[in-house]
Each structure stands twice: as C-alpha cells, then as structure tokens.
Design an enzyme around this catalytic site. Structure first.
Site, PDB file in Angstrom:
ATOM      1  CB  CYS A 113      -0.959   0.009   1.182  1.00  0.00           C
ATOM      2  SG  CYS A 113      -0.145  -0.116   2.791  1.00  0.00           S
ATOM      3  CG  HIS A 428      -4.021   0.564   4.712  1.00  0.00           C
ATOM      4  ND1 HIS A 428      -3.423  -0.244   3.766  1.00  0.00           N
ATOM      5  CD2 HIS A 428      -5.134   1.072   4.123  1.00  0.00           C
ATOM      6  CE1 HIS A 428      -4.145  -0.227   2.654  1.00  0.00           C
ATOM      7  NE2 HIS A 428      -5.188   0.569   2.849  1.00  0.00           N
TER       8      HIS A 428
END
Length: 480
Positions: A113, A428
C-alpha cells in the site's frame, strides 16, 4: 521461480511464471491479466482444497511444470444501458468514482500500500506523465544505469496502463523492478513482504526519475523532475559564540513539517523545519561550536511537496514510533513569508495581478493603471530573474504549447498521502487525489471511492484515523 500451466474453461495457459517467494495473491493478479477474472472470483485447485491469498507455497507442493485448474467468470463486457439518464448523485459510490473520470486502483501485492499510494499521487501530475512519454523516444543515455532506466520504463508503462484501464491494475512489473533497484523494498519477515515507508518510496522514485529524465547537454529545462518538484533553499549559518557567518545553497524535493507540542498548523511546522542547529568546527574558536542554520526558499516548484515528520526512533522499544498530534493544513497554502528577500520581490507583481483577478470575480473595482504597472513589473522581474544566480525562481516550468506564466507563491492542495496505524512498519497507506474535475478520490489500493473536500480536511491527525503524512500542492500562477 517455477513455470506452471493453468487450465481455465476451454483455454490452457502454458509457462505461467510462479514466484513462490511472493504470496498467492500476486499469482492471482497475473491470472487476472491473462483471463480477466478478478482475484476474488478465482477458484484455483491445489493440494488441500482452494488456493488462499495468504497461503504458504512451501506447504502446497506445487512443482515445476504442474497443471493447475482455475474456475471463475471474467468481467463482463459493458452493454448499452437499457435505462434512461441516471444522475451521478444517484449512482452507487463505486460507479460515481468511475463517472468522475479517475484512473483505476492498484492491487495490493502483499503490504504494497505504501507503493500504491505513492504511485497514485505521482500519477496525478500530468507534466510528469508527459516527461515519461517523451522518455520512450529519447531512450537511455550513457550516464543512467540499467536499473534506473528499467524503473523509469516501468513507471511510464504503469502510468499508461492506469490511464487506459477501467478496472484495477496489478503493478507487478513495476514492483519487481523497484525491488531490484532498491532491495530494501523486498525485505521479508516470516516469508511475507514487510510494510515499508511511503516517504522513502516517494523519494527513491523521484530521485531515479530525476536521473533518467535529465536531458544531457540541454540548456532548456535540463531536469524535468527538478523543474516540477525541486525547491532551492538558501541558508544563513551563524555561530553566536564566535559571530562567524556563512551561507550555502541546496536543492530539495520536499519541505519538512516538524511536529512538536507548540505546532498546531502546517505553517508553524514549516518554520520549525527551516531552522536547525548543527555542530561543526569553528576556525575562530579552534574547536567545535553550535551553529544556527536558517533557510529560506529561493526557487519555487510547480508542485510543492511537504512531509509531516511523524515518525521517530524510540530507543526503549527499538522501533519507529509515530507522533499522532493533530496538525491542520490548508487547502490553499501561501509560502510568501518562507521565501528569500530576492524571491519576495519577484513575487510582488504577480501576486498583485492575482489579487486583482480575484477582486474582479467578486465584483470589486480594480485600478487599471496599477494593474498595467504591475503587469509591466512582471515582465521586468522576469528579465531580471534570467540573470539571477538562482535561475528564474518565479517563472513556472512550462509544458509544450503552454503559455509562459509567473509564480505567485500561492498553492492549491491536489494530493494527500495518509498513514493509519501507530508504527511506520505497520498500518496502512492511502492516497487522496484531486481530479481535474475538482472532485476528490480516495485510492485505497484497488478500491477507489469518491470523497468531498470536508473529508480531506479531516486527515490532520489527532487519533487513530488516517492522517496526512505527505501532501502535495500545485502552484497557482498568472500569465505573463
């Protein structure tokens, strides 16, 4: 790396490369490219049942030359709608995102990510895409190493694929080349690729592109990346103890927003970031002494990047920790008071033109004589700037066929890269990108969603929600 064949419906795909060091999701993304069957719809038969995204290849006994069976339906070809006109507001979120004209999402290939969010932010810069397209014609120059050349090609091809695709893209080729160029992005922990720092990824990609996209022997715009993102700083280095003073110039690709207990706003953090203390030898004192370094912006880029310095090394736990403090940032950033005296003088005239233009929009009367004088000052300022040692810091870099413009020192927010979680080694990353239509899209890997401006201003930190880590502004310019 082994080769397998995959049977799907009536087709047989031979010699499909399978990298057993990567999670099965990566292999599924390969099959998605071959068959058009999205990874979540794929049912691949292996020893013990169906292949799971996070399975361990070593326990599955898949061998070189083995035939695998896959079931699943490919994405359907879009048919002509039978219904009448449907307004964007009435569409589901996913369809709204497509109708806004954004590009596709990127599949997460296993803790990638950080890379996906970086690429989505950089992909939003049309001038960078133009420079990459031109690279295909110029090819590799002798002073660019093979791995940098390959990473530049992979970036160009991936950006091109994002522009053409209406469905998520698997950035496999780019990721493989990135790991070859910068091995730290290929670190494994218990057989799984580790989360990496998005700022490191952003910096390394820009550095590589700056090397590749530099035009040797060209006096005009020799470095596309520096013209777009480069910030020239001029620094005064002063020792209070000996009264010694010197100055130095440097070029950076981002400003740092330092966060402390008295920083509540981006501007305060930027001022902190432009001041630092350093220890070095003093000729007058004959020993080391503390010097204060104060920097000012001496040249403005078309895209101003700011990194929030949120991560630090915690000795007690021997790991990176995160500063969760809320730091507000504006949708419109004015860096005038962070600029050098020389640059401020050059900005005065274009700033007045901008104020006059905005005044006209609001129905205010503008003194025509003053306005004409200011426009003439812009031309004079431009002429003077060309002989300045720092180049032409107030002239915006141009695209081919674009009219020459002048910097104003005012920038508009166009991208935010956020991090959610307590540590740089986990959590994330997500990209929030402003489209040409003015609408915002949240790129959470392969799941893009439309957002409103209020969502973007809520990314300033202070809790466990996504918080801004890197932000990018685009220069507001006036024509000469």
């Amino acid at each position: 790396m082994i080769s397998v064949s995959v049977k799907w419906q009536k087709e047989l795909f031979k010699n499909v490369e399978l990298d057993t060091s990567q999670p099965p999701l990566v292999f599924k993304c390969q099959l998605y490219d071959l068959t058009g069957v999205p990874p979540e719809r794929q049912k691949i038969m292996v020893k013990g049942g169906l292949l799971k995204d996070d399975a361990d290849w070593s326990t599955l006994g898949v061998k070189d030359g083995q035939k695998l069976m896959m079931m699943g339906t490919a994405d359907e070809i879009v048919k002509i709608p039978e219904k009448g006109t449907v307004f964007v507001e009435d569409l589901p979120e996913e369809e709204q995102a497509v109708s806004l004209g954004h590009t596709a999402g990127l599949f997460n290939l296993g803790n990638t990510c950080y890379m996906n969010s970086t690429l989505q932010c950089l992909h939003s810069v049309p001038e960078l895409k133009s420079a990459l397209i031109k690279y295909s014609h110029s090819g590799r120059s002798n002073d660019v190493d093979q791995s940098s050349h390959m990473l530049t090609i992979a970036t160009r091809d991936l950006f091109n694929e994002l522009d053409k695709s209406g469905k998520p893209v698997a950035p496999m080729q780019f990721w493989m080349v990135l790991r070859k160029k910068y091995p730290q992005f290929g670190q494994l922990h218990n057989g799984v690729f580790m989360q990496q720092d998005a700022e490191e990824c952003w910096t390394q990609i820009l550095y590589t592109l700056s090397q590749s996209l530099r035009s040797p022997g060209s006096s005009e715009n020799p470095d596309d990346v520096k013209a777009l993102f480069g910030i020239d700083l001029i620094s005064r280095i002063h020792c209070q103890e000996s009264n010694e003073e010197s100055s130095e110039a440097e070029s950076v690709y981002s400003l740092k927003c330092h966060i402390s207990h008295d920083v509540n706003h981006l501007h305060e953090g930027l001022k902190h970031g432009l001041k630092s203390e350093l220890e070095k030898a003093s000729v007058a004192l004959g020993r080391s002494a503390i010097y204060l370094k104060e920097s000012r912006i001496n040249s403005l880029p078309k895209y101003m990047t700011v990194q929030f310095v949120r991560f630090f090394w915690k000795r007690e736990s021997n790991q990176k920790a995160k500063i969760l403090r809320k730091v507000d940032y504006p949708l419109e950033l004015d860096v005038y008071d962070l600029c050098s005296e020389d640059l401020r003088k050059k900005l005065e005239a274009p700033r007045q033109i901008l104020r006059d233009e905005e005044g006209k929009k609001l129905g205010l009367k503008v003194n025509e004589k003053t306005s004409v004088k200011k426009e003439n000052d812009v031309k004079m300022s431009d002429a003077e700037g060309s002989s300045n040692a720092g180049g032409e810091p107030s002239v915006a870099p141009m695209e081919e066929g674009e009219k020459e413009t002048q910097m104003t020192g005012i920038y508009d927010l166009v991208a935010v890269l956020t991090h959610k979680g307590r540590s740089a080694d986990s959590g994330h990353y997500v990209a929030w990108v402003k489209q040409e239509s003015g609408k915002w899209i949240e790129f959470d890997d392969d799941n893009p969603k439309p957002r409103v401006e209020e969502d973007i201003t809520k990314l300033s930190g202070g809790g466990d929600w996504h918080m801004a880590y890197i932000i990018m502004y685009k220069a507001r310019v006036v024509p000469i």
